[in-house]
Design a protein around this motif. Sequence first.
Motif, mmCIF file in Angstrom:
data_model
loop_
_atom_site.group_PDB
_atom_site.id
_atom_site.type_symbol
_atom_site.label_atom_id
_atom_site.label_comp_id
_atom_site.label_asym_id
_atom_site.label_seq_id
_atom_site.Cartn_x
_atom_site.Cartn_y
_atom_site.Cartn_z
ATOM 1 N N ILE A 1 0.835 -1.203 0.000
ATOM 2 C CA ILE A 1 0.000 0.000 0.000
ATOM 3 C C ILE A 1 0.872 1.256 0.000
ATOM 4 C CG2 ILE A 1 -1.696 1.312 1.335
ATOM 5 C CD1 ILE A 1 -2.784 -1.388 2.350
ATOM 6 N N LYS A 10 -10.940 2.986 -1.884
ATOM 7 C CA LYS A 10 -11.073 1.588 -1.468
ATOM 8 C C LYS A 10 -11.127 0.632 -2.658
ATOM 9 C CE LYS A 10 -13.768 0.835 2.008
ATOM 10 N NZ LYS A 10 -14.984 0.612 2.854
ATOM 11 N N ASN A 42 -8.199 -2.185 -3.535
ATOM 12 C CA ASN A 42 -8.487 -3.619 -3.614
ATOM 13 C C ASN A 42 -8.000 -4.213 -4.938
ATOM 14 O OD1 ASN A 42 -9.684 -3.915 -1.085
ATOM 15 N ND2 ASN A 42 -11.693 -3.293 -1.840
ATOM 16 N N TYR A 47 -11.822 -7.821 3.344
ATOM 17 C CA TYR A 47 -11.173 -6.533 3.084
ATOM 18 C C TYR A 47 -11.592 -5.441 4.063
ATOM 19 C CZ TYR A 47 -15.352 -4.663 0.704
ATOM 20 O OH TYR A 47 -16.604 -4.228 0.410
ATOM 21 N N GLU A 48 -12.843 -5.441 4.520
ATOM 22 C CA GLU A 48 -13.270 -4.392 5.443
ATOM 23 C C GLU A 48 -12.547 -4.519 6.790
ATOM 24 O OE1 GLU A 48 -17.486 -5.002 5.301
ATOM 25 O OE2 GLU A 48 -17.772 -3.357 3.880
ATOM 26 N N LEU A 83 -8.812 -3.513 6.277
ATOM 27 C CA LEU A 83 -8.559 -2.077 6.218
ATOM 28 C C LEU A 83 -8.685 -1.421 7.585
ATOM 29 C CD1 LEU A 83 -10.351 -1.155 2.863
ATOM 30 C CD2 LEU A 83 -7.910 -1.422 3.278
#
Length: 250
Positions: free
Chosen positions: A189, A201, A205, A240-241, A244
């Motif tokens: 990232i 977002k 991804n 992914y949520e 993050l």
Amino acid sequence: MNSPITHKPMSLHKEAAALPFRKEMYDVINHFYLCEDTGERFTTDELDALNTTQVYNQYREKYGIPFPEEIRRIREKYGVSASKMSEILGLGANTYRLYEAGEMPSVSNGRLILSVKDPEEFRRQVQASAHMLTEKESKKLLDIAERVIRDEKDKYWDLLFLNNLFDNQTPNEFNGYRIPDLTKISQVIAFYQDRGIDLFKTKLNKLLFYTDFNAFQSSGFSMTGITYRAIQYGPVPAQYEKLLVKLGDD
């Protein structure tokens, strides 16, 4: 790459193939350069390694043999040298070092190495090898085992969260045969962010997905160990949520 026969540039080709290993056949995508004029095929050391890696990955997953990265991490967990770990497990003097470098263990040796991931089992192996160790070495190793046992109890909830975050922390075909690594994810990232990319977002991804799949295509391993799933707007890390939120908190 130029043809060693005609000295003209050759094109890279890929085709489905089956390669043998330990009396079994494994399906792979075979990579080679084709000389259009002669029909001869050529490979480089890198392509040979990629073709072989595909076989090794499937064999390790099928028989529960740890990957080189796992083998190294298990040793580093106890802060011992490769030669000392070989001694503790009753392996040849350089055997553990060779396994870390990519040599394929036997099924029995692979499972023996996996067993000492549990510090209780590591302690038992140290006790069983006491006749080969000095009293000072034996005490030091047993103290290390006790410390790791305490640390893992203290970090129980963190380990449980990571297992939930990544679904499976064992290398397999879904995570690109790589142990999930939050540090590597953070570095990927940061790599894109340092290049001035607006990391919304959805874009983030997709970048993670392409990074891992390009790495897998060229090396046989993903970069981050993330497992992906498909949703309406494209591929995303499976959790992914949560991922993050975790990275943001860290």
